[in-house]
Design a protein around this motif. Sequence first.
Motif, PDB file in Angstrom:
ATOM      1  N   ILE A   1       0.849  -1.192   0.000  1.00  0.00           N
ATOM      2  CA  ILE A   1       0.000   0.000   0.000  1.00  0.00           C
ATOM      3  C   ILE A   1       0.886   1.243   0.000  1.00  0.00           C
ATOM      4  O   ILE A   1       1.830   1.341   0.786  1.00  0.00           O
ATOM      5  CB  ILE A   1      -0.936   0.003   1.232  1.00  0.00           C
ATOM      6  CG1 ILE A   1      -1.827  -1.246   1.171  1.00  0.00           C
ATOM      7  CG2 ILE A   1      -1.764   1.282   1.286  1.00  0.00           C
ATOM      8  CD1 ILE A   1      -2.673  -1.459   2.397  1.00  0.00           C
TER       9      ILE A   1
ATOM     10  N   CYS B   1      -3.087   6.248   0.511  1.00  0.00           N
ATOM     11  CA  CYS B   1      -4.065   5.557   1.347  1.00  0.00           C
ATOM     12  C   CYS B   1      -4.891   6.566   2.142  1.00  0.00           C
ATOM     13  O   CYS B   1      -4.357   7.468   2.781  1.00  0.00           O
ATOM     14  CB  CYS B   1      -3.353   4.598   2.296  1.00  0.00           C
ATOM     15  SG  CYS B   1      -4.505   3.697   3.351  1.00  0.00           S
TER      16      CYS B   1
ATOM     17  N   SER C   1      -7.111   5.514   4.404  1.00  0.00           N
ATOM     18  CA  SER C   1      -7.524   4.780   5.607  1.00  0.00           C
ATOM     19  C   SER C   1      -9.010   4.487   5.637  1.00  0.00           C
ATOM     20  O   SER C   1      -9.664   4.602   6.677  1.00  0.00           O
ATOM     21  CB  SER C   1      -7.154   5.553   6.880  1.00  0.00           C
ATOM     22  OG  SER C   1      -5.838   6.000   6.811  1.00  0.00           O
TER      23      SER C   1
ATOM     24  N   PRO D   1      -2.020   5.263   7.522  1.00  0.00           N
ATOM     25  CA  PRO D   1      -2.097   4.401   6.332  1.00  0.00           C
ATOM     26  C   PRO D   1      -2.087   2.915   6.713  1.00  0.00           C
ATOM     27  O   PRO D   1      -1.403   2.512   7.647  1.00  0.00           O
ATOM     28  CB  PRO D   1      -0.827   4.762   5.548  1.00  0.00           C
ATOM     29  CG  PRO D   1      -0.393   6.083   6.069  1.00  0.00           C
ATOM     30  CD  PRO D   1      -0.849   6.137   7.502  1.00  0.00           C
ATOM     31  N   TYR D   2      -2.865   2.131   5.967  1.00  0.00           N
ATOM     32  CA  TYR D   2      -2.932   0.694   6.228  1.00  0.00           C
ATOM     33  C   TYR D   2      -1.695  -0.016   5.697  1.00  0.00           C
ATOM     34  O   TYR D   2      -1.041   0.472   4.791  1.00  0.00           O
ATOM     35  CB  TYR D   2      -4.199   0.110   5.581  1.00  0.00           C
ATOM     36  CG  TYR D   2      -5.420   0.280   6.456  1.00  0.00           C
ATOM     37  CD1 TYR D   2      -5.849   1.551   6.820  1.00  0.00           C
ATOM     38  CD2 TYR D   2      -6.122  -0.826   6.931  1.00  0.00           C
ATOM     39  CE1 TYR D   2      -6.957   1.710   7.640  1.00  0.00           C
ATOM     40  CE2 TYR D   2      -7.234  -0.669   7.739  1.00  0.00           C
ATOM     41  CZ  TYR D   2      -7.649   0.602   8.103  1.00  0.00           C
ATOM     42  OH  TYR D   2      -8.729   0.765   8.914  1.00  0.00           O
TER      43      TYR D   2
ATOM     44  N   CYS E   1      -9.663  -1.223  -3.849  1.00  0.00           N
ATOM     45  CA  CYS E   1      -9.221   0.130  -3.517  1.00  0.00           C
ATOM     46  C   CYS E   1      -9.691   1.154  -4.547  1.00  0.00           C
ATOM     47  O   CYS E   1      -9.417   1.017  -5.742  1.00  0.00           O
ATOM     48  CB  CYS E   1      -7.705   0.186  -3.390  1.00  0.00           C
ATOM     49  SG  CYS E   1      -7.133   1.810  -2.891  1.00  0.00           S
TER      50      CYS E   1
ATOM     51  N   ALA F   1      -4.362   2.952  -4.391  1.00  0.00           N
ATOM     52  CA  ALA F   1      -3.252   3.069  -3.453  1.00  0.00           C
ATOM     53  C   ALA F   1      -2.481   1.765  -3.320  1.00  0.00           C
ATOM     54  O   ALA F   1      -1.440   1.721  -2.683  1.00  0.00           O
ATOM     55  CB  ALA F   1      -3.775   3.498  -2.087  1.00  0.00           C
TER      56      ALA F   1
END
Lengths: 163, 627
Positions: free
Chosen positions: B575, B580, B582, B602-603, B620, B624
């Motif tokens: 990622i 990202c 989130s 961010p993941y 997504c 991302a």
Amino acid sequence: MQIPIASKFDRVCQILERHQRNPHKLIPILQEIQAEYHYLPEEIMTFVSTALGISTSAIYGVATFYSHFTLSPKGKNIIKVCDGTACHVKKSESLIQAIEKELGLSNKKRTSEDLLFTLETVACLGACGLAPAVVLNDKVYGFMTPEKTLELIRDIKAKEVQS
Amino acid sequence: MQHTSLEERKQHYHDCMSQYKAKIVICGGTGCIANGALEILHRFEEVVEAKGLKITVALKKEEADYILSESGCQGFCQMGPLVTLYPQGIFYVHVKTSDVEEIVEKTLLQGELIPRLLIHDDESGEPLADTAHIPFYAKQERTTLKLCGMIDAQDIDEYIAHDGYAMARKAVLLMTDEQVCQEMTASGLRGRGGGGFPTGRKWDLTRVQVNETKYVICNGDEGDPGAFMDRCVMEGNPHSVIEGMIIAARAIGGTCGYIYVRTEYPLAVERLKLAVKAAKEAGFLGENIFGSKMNFDIIIMEGAGAFVCGEETALMASIEGRRGMPMPKPPFPAVKGLFGKPTVINNVETLATVPVAMLMGVEKYAAKGTAKSSGTKTFALTGHVAHTGLIEVPFGTTLREIIVNIGGGVINDDGTNGGSNFKAVQIGGPSGGCLTQEHLDMPLDYDNLLNVGAMIGSGGLVVMNQQTCMIQIAKFFMQFTQNESCGKCVVCREGTRQMLGLLEDIAEGNATKESLELLEELAHVVKVGSLCGLGKTAPNPVLSTLKYFRDEYHAHVFDKHCPTGRCQALRTYSIVPELCKSCSLCAKKCPVHAISGAKGVPYVINQEVCIRCGVCMETCKFHAIVK
């Protein structure tokens, strides 16, 4: 619907006569039989063996050698996905996966439970200019995507439900 | 009909055609038909008649204002359906039934062009009115394919009007068998099916055999994935194949001919059957052909789906009604072929070229191309290239000329212009090999290709961009040959299976240094040890990718990494923190709960847990996630 045995053999006889019972014509004979019954039934092959004077094992050998022949009934609609080089590089695999998922098929199981569809992958349809290509009941569809393919299948399903 | 001469039929055709104000040719190749060419044809009939004008179809040639004709494949399949208006030669592409009314009203009646339907120049953006100016056609030299895509395949008179059957008649009535063979040798024609054996010599070897029965076989079992030139010739100009067979029969003393066509080509079968029937009615086939003492007839046989039947001895076994398994050679077919009789077996394109070369004058034909590979060759240009289709160029043309000038350059996966995104070209199907950047300027001919480990094969040219994984390509071809191996000889049957297994290991990250060595060793064994051409050439895709893309193999084997991300097991998803948002959608969709994170942060993906299914990337919305 069950075809009465007598008339079933009538048609084989016609086909055999058309080819003068010539053992060299085995392949065209089997092709015509398959066009008639949509597969090669065992009892018909035994009959052909006697009529042509070829052993059943030799006929079985020919029937299993060529990919065009099938020994089990096929679905009502035949979907052929081209997996030739051109289609392959244009991701024909994603079409195959989508169809398998939609119809609950696998590597071994090529005909759907309801006998409505049979999925076949062919080496090359020669329609590379349209890659990836799908043939549904002898009509060629070019530039396919998984979505468009599923749409075709669902259309047929819907029509089947109506009738 | 039988007693009308070719000249009379030709004159009659031209007289008949001169009455029409315009001729509308609609491409009726498999590609255009799939895109609705037949509906367009019917729409033309409706629209013209609704205007109170008369239109006829080519086969009927009734008195009318306009004539409609359905041609064979014109090669530019991607742009289909194609409509050409003669005498001007206006070339419309991507025509829809809804455009027909406008074409009739503006172009046919008033002579105005419709820019929307024309091809536009890539650079200037100017519309190009006719084929002479379109790079795809202008850069080609259509010789064997010249009539293919111009004439109506179902109309024997149109073929005759273009000097068709004149060479067959000349060979039958005015030449000796020896002269025909000499003529072919002088043309320098080599087998177009892949091997490249000189056609004149092949005929001569069969000619000297003494036997009452000899066979001429046309090999139309074009099984190479990615090749379709024989299909186009059989569909678009079936009479040229028949004429070539008559000439071959004259040369060897042939009494009966077979055309073996793949069952996957239903349209070709249908058109060939029609053509044979028309030729019989005209007295070109059957007994006492062209009024001579020669008898020659042609039988069409459909294949049943076995790639190995493209091999000549296997093909003959199939005609005899047996399993299509190759036989060791010698004896060669010239000595002991079909049903034990001397047989000459030529590929479709070779036979279709015979009358063309003779008509042109064999010396003139021989002067084309390179010294050892004379004439022109058709290629099926496909894959990641802007203009896909069927092309024909003289031998000696470079790959760069083909890809850039005719093909319009390499494209990206999404169809946009790829610029320098070129990676490789696969030539010659499962028997051929991959060529790279360094071969772009090499003149293409039989010998040059053999020297670099590829072969011309039947002429499939699949262009691949940088996003293509070469291990996947090698695996694809190995899967194909393994599947199609007839199983007669152990080396091919077991060798291809083991090679496929090793390639799978490589693609799945289970390979070691030893696997790579074993793969190479096996490839050499299969190459020398197999009985027929299928096995002997099966390792070519592996050997050529190993030669030119060894670093890619190393990346898979040692770094467990697929540079293109195509091998699912060797992919890593990550990622991009900057992109990202989130939103947590990917974490919810992940089937193995490998993604974690919190609001505002961010993941991240836990690579240990990730099964590389790719669901997160599909989910997504912010693009991302990258692989």
